[in-house]
Design an enzyme around this catalytic site. Structure first.
Site: not given
Ligand code: PHB
Length: 397
Positions: A76, A205, A294, A298, A386
């Protein structure tokens, strides 16, 4: 009769941290024994999150664990943030020349376990540790029982607690299982696993007045999605229709591809750093040492930083007898731990709405996101954090 196992490094926990450390030590000719209370099937079969930073992918591939991440992982090059009814894309390649890999943690675990077996040192599964003894002697011990109820002990030169957020190795190191700096958040994630194709090429997000939504993926057939909820929500009480409404409301302009929901869970949020990471010959790393919420994905990437610092310290100790780098391990590891704590906290607070948020709080939050979309410097900060800061430790090869 207690079965006594003698090794140089006794490692609690066959998670990403414990297994990677065993692999790197093995490359330097240092023997270790990894134990875990769970079975191999359990560890490999639990579907987990997976954003692997560029530096973490490099460690896995170049240390000879596996390059499957480059062949089967989804690269990605950016993410989307949705807020105020609009979508904004941040292009990591353009901003910092790096990417992340969508490669679930249970696939990393399969690779790490396969590497251990290939090297002839299969982890001891279904071995439950009950305590760590003699931390301040030069022969610390892990004491426990097997699934069959037989007692065992591992007598080592060094013991490493990589046994997750309920770590028992914290007891000798910090005096209790809880001793640490921590922060609770007044919200949680309601997460679902869905049988459907991906809804978007990259992660989304989203922040709206309703709160946070994340559209993530596991592979071409299984998707992972979350929406913000009350931490006390019982996952069984939310209907599929309500779930789709909440998720779809967060991502205007993208039509979610629906399918059967086959897992529903609520993830509590916590930031935690243990007060100490070392006592004598016992060390903490990974979730045993710290927990991040989450939002910035990280967890595993940060655990690898601890592994690299500890690997360096133990290689030096076993080669020269010098404890200097072992003593320096907490200070070295904590630099990245607190940076990652900050990044995870920042992503979390920027993208969620607290239940008691005033109009001022909501509008200030939009100001913060506007700044991010307008300032190239702010975007670079996001992209750099990130995709992953360089680990800064090189002697793991
Ligand atoms: C996930 O795919 O579970 C996931 C992806 C990105 C995040 C947190 C969890 O920032």
């Amino acid at each position: 009769m207690t079965n006594t196992i003698r090794t140089q490094v006794g490692i609690l926990g066959a998670g990403p941290a414990g297994l990677l450390l065993a692999h790197l030590l093995g490359k330097a000719g240092i023997d270790s024994v990894v134990i875990d209370a769970r079975s191999r099937e359990d560890i490999e079969g639990t579907v987990k999150a997976g954003i692997v930073e560029s530096p973490a992918a490099e460690v896995l591939a170049e240390s000879g664990v596996s390059d499957r991440i480059y062949r089967e992982g989804m690269k990605h090059d950016g993410v989307e943030f949705h807020f105020d009814g609009q979508a904004h894309r941040f292009d990591f390649q353009e901003l910092v020349g790096k990417s992340v890999y969508l490669y679930p943690q249970h696939e990393v675990l399969k690779d790490l376990i396969a590497a251990r077996i290939r090297d002839g040192v299969t982890p001891l599964f279904e071995h439950t540790a009950t305590s760590v003894e003699d931390a301040e002697s030069d022969k610390p011990r892990i004491v426990g029982t097997t699934a069959a109820g037989e007692p065992f002990e591992i007598v080592a030169d060094v013991v490493v607690g990589a046994d997750g957020s309920g770590s028992i190795a914290r007891i000798p190191v910090v005096g209790s299982q809880q001793g640490g700096y921590y922060r609770e958040y007044p919200f949680a994630w309601y997460g679902v696993l869905v049988e459907a194709p991906p809804s978007a090429p990259e992660l989304i997000y989203s922040r709206s007045d309703e709160g946070f939504v994340l559209i993530s993926t596991r592979d071409q057939h299984i998707q992972r999605m979350y929406f913000q909820c009350d931490p006390l929500t019982d996952p069984t009480t939310v209907s599929d229709a309500e779930i789709w409404d909440k998720l779809q409301a967060g991502v205007e302009g993208t039509t979610l591809k629906q399918g059967p929901i086959f897992r529903k869970d609520v993830l509590r949020f916590r930031s935690f750093v243990a007060h100490e990471l070392r006592k004598g010959r016992v060390f903490l790393m990974g979730d045993a040492a710290h927990t991040v919420p989450p939002t910035g994905a990280k967890g595993m990437n940060l655990a690898f930083s601890d592994v690299l610092w500890l690997n360096q310290a133990l290689r030096s100790f076993f080669a020269t007898g010098s404890e200097e780098l072992m003593v320096a391990y907490p200070e070295n590891a904590l630099k990245r731990i607190w940076k990652a704590q900050h990044f995870s906290y920042w992503m979390t607070t920027m993208l969620h709405i607290t239940p008691d948020a005033t109009d001022f709080d909501k509008l200030r939050g939009l100001g913060e996101l506007a700044l991010l979309t307008e300032s190239l410097h702010a975007q670079r900060y996001l992209a750099e954090s990130y995709t992953g800061w360089d680990y800064g430790v090189d002697d793991w090869r």
